[in-house]
Enzyme design. Structure first.
Site, short mmCIF file in Angstrom:
data_model
loop_
_atom_site.label_atom_id
_atom_site.label_comp_id
_atom_site.label_asym_id
_atom_site.label_seq_id
_atom_site.Cartn_x
_atom_site.Cartn_y
_atom_site.Cartn_z
CB CYS A 109 21.71 20.85 11.20
SG CYS A 109 22.67 19.48 11.91
CG HIS A 152 22.45 30.58 9.23
ND1 HIS A 152 22.77 31.92 9.31
CD2 HIS A 152 23.61 29.92 9.55
CE1 HIS A 152 24.04 32.04 9.66
NE2 HIS A 152 24.57 30.86 9.80
CB CYS A 163 27.76 32.57 10.43
SG CYS A 163 28.51 31.06 9.82
#
Lengths: 391, 391
Positions: free
Chosen positions: B210, B336, B87
């Site tokens: 989340c 994301h 990430c």
């Protein structure tokens, strides 16, 4: 731009290691590097690491592999970055680590590469390795990697009259060289008759034209000029480094008998180093297939376009010739653990320049300037490095 | 070390783009970047590109993605290198490109990131994303990513008395911010009641803790100080950049309520920039889960250890507060797209510092210094950048 030196290098033997995982292979190369540092080094001095690998993500489903490997050698807090440019992953890890040291961000950096190819079954390897080329127009249409290089070979033969025997001479030469290298995967010579008559893979390439499937790891320790003498009186400077890129799909290129990415990388490296092709004493070249070495001769300026066959006939690129190429055995005989290859080439150049080729038979005499050439996929990316021994 | 400025930045909206592939998404962000360059730029001036992506190799089986993408935007011969640190791939692409410009290897470089997460089915995503953590001791034992962050949250609550409501305030704040960002994936506010009562994912985390599964791309144009004014009178300088690494498996760490990799990266960036946490006007922080933002407050020096709950109660990190965090909406609401995230954060900081946040409601007033913080996996790697507007 600060000058950057190699002060240590390590490599596992290349081959098949069914009982070792990526962590163990990396630790092996790392330890080998530590032993190579003349005045010794506390590994905690290492400030940054770039590690090249192709299969980490796809073959093995491991993310952040660089951090994982550094943790395994007891350096969990060294910033570690994985680089992936297919078969040139190791070369681009080296390129990136050099930039970091040259920038002044750090003084001591590690560049490494690793692959465990033998854990991928051969059917899957054939399919999976295709990810290094173009997926949309090549891989999904069924074109394999050997298939692409077969197209290059056919075209080269058609345009320049390269013969089947001349192509085979690359394999014969590199097996002869590899037979002398204790770290090579195939340590046996082959004859020209064998090399011409191998089992077909993709016309005109046969089994002897293709490099093997290899496990292995290699690492190189880089240091700023200011600190190099703390670790050795015989540093090897990287006096030029270049990178190039091209369309992945060969159909998009003007020409397939020369790789523009490699020519760009070479031109940049020569310019920075202030040397010419004729100044190079020896080279480690990316011969994933015999035709790739043929193509590289022109891309690196070792001959005029289409003249590679003559170079092979004259044995100019054999050990003892004008410009020995792949004295290590090359990818063809030393082996090709994808992500490790670029750093493994630097390992060989480092040792040759320092007179440490181990076996005196394979030591190039009085070499001062070496070159390495690492190609990603079928010429999609490339790096070229020029090295000079000083002291 | 040469100073490096950002002179342009582009980003796709973040969200679901079922009809666009990685090439189209990248071209969208690239074009957006070109439009952002005040005095214009001929794209052929770009000399090098680092592009971060996680799924390229594993999800999509594409090698040499960086070269593929640069070819698609008409720049097939710009040396292009893919970086993968889970990430934090985008952050490390940015870090590497900065080093290349700082070293003098080139004057103009592109840093980018991309991911197309919605093409991976959600069952597969859950499994596959686990490659960003440790495989041997975590993923193969069944621990998911949400599971790891749930362990961190439980421990944080136990040690420091963080409440379920305080944790939920991160989500409420970031959704409030994201609702004002036209490029955010989730542009709706949520209430504290909703955030506390979401469907359970991994105790104590629920669905509102989340971040979503996101497609997107972001690119940043870097330039040496010498040439920055050719492209804009309002460059944003990267005055500090740091990187850190840790054991991938959380079991190996001394502490899981703070990420050592992020603390290392922050310390290095602060030191280089010559600024302190209290000098930071706003920050883009890696909130893949609400608890990750909580952890980041201490790691970045915005509060004492365990004091994050108080910061949230005081709304210190809300727009208008002492140190606004994730005015973009953060990973939680903006989205994301793994490899893109680090560069998308830089895009937000660049625009905020130049007074170009588009929607005046979300523009931070008179900000001079911004920070971004990008974390790989569950803290295995991290980058921190500090930016200052000049002119």
């Amino acid at each position: 731009m600060r000058r950057v030196a190699i002060v240590g290098a390590g490599q596992t033997p290349y081959g098949e290691f069914p009982t070792l995982g990526v962590k163990e292979l990396f630790a092996w190369a790392f330890k080998d590097m530590l032993h190579s540092v003349d005045k010794g080094i506390d590994p905690r001095e290492i400030q940054l690491a770039y590690i090249g690998s192709l299969s980490a993500g796809s073959g093995f489903q491991l993310g952040q592999l660089a951090a994982l490997l550094m943790g395994h050698v007891g350096l969990p807090h060294v910033p570690a970055i994985r680089v992936e440019n297919a078969c040139a992953s190791g070369g681009f890890a080296l390129y990136s680590a050099i930039c970091a040291v040259a920038s002044g961000k750090c003084d001591i950096a590690l560049a490494g590469g690793i692959e465990k190819m033998r854990d991928v079954s051969s059917t899957k390897t054939k399919y999976w390795l295709g990810i290094s080329g173009d997926t949309e127009f090549e891989r999904l249409a069924g074109l394999t990697f050997a298939g692409i290089y077969a197209l290059v070979a056919s075209r080269y033969m058609h345009e320049f009259g390269l013969t089947r025997e001349q192509l085979a001479k690359v394999a014969v030469k590199n097996h002869r060289h590899g037979a002398m290298n204790p770290k090579a995967q195939f340590r046996r010579e082959i004859t020209l008759e064998m090399a011409v008559a191998g089992a077909p893979v993709a016309y005109p390439l046969n089994i002897w034209d293709c490099c093997p499937t290899t496990d292995g790891a290699a690492v190189v320790l880089l240091c700023s000029e200011e600190r190099a003498r703390e670790f050795t009186d015989h540093p090897v400077y990287i006096i030029g480094y270049g990178a190039g890129t091209d369309y992945l799909a060969v159909q998009d290129r003007d020409c397939i008998t020369s790789f523009k990415a490699a020519r760009m990388a070479a031109q940049e490296a020569y310019k920075q180093a202030g040397v010419k092709p004729e100044d190079i004493d020896f080279a480690e070249v990316h011969d994933c297939f015999t035709i790739a070495e043929v193509v590289a001769y022109y891309d690196l300026g070792f001959c005029e376009k289409g003249e590679a066959g003559r170079l092979l006939d004259e044995e100019a690129t054999s050990l003892g010739g004008r410009i020995p190429v792949n004295v290590s055995g090359g990818l063809k005989s030393k082996g090709h653990p994808i992500g490790a290859t670029g750093c493994g080439q630097a390992y060989e150049v480092f040792n040759q320049l320092r007179g440490q080729a181990k076996n005196p038979e394979r030591q190039i005499k009085n070499a001062e300037i070496g070159l390495s050439h690492n190609v990603g996929g079928s010429g999609g990316t490339a790096t070229v490095f020029i090295y000079r021994r000083e002291g």
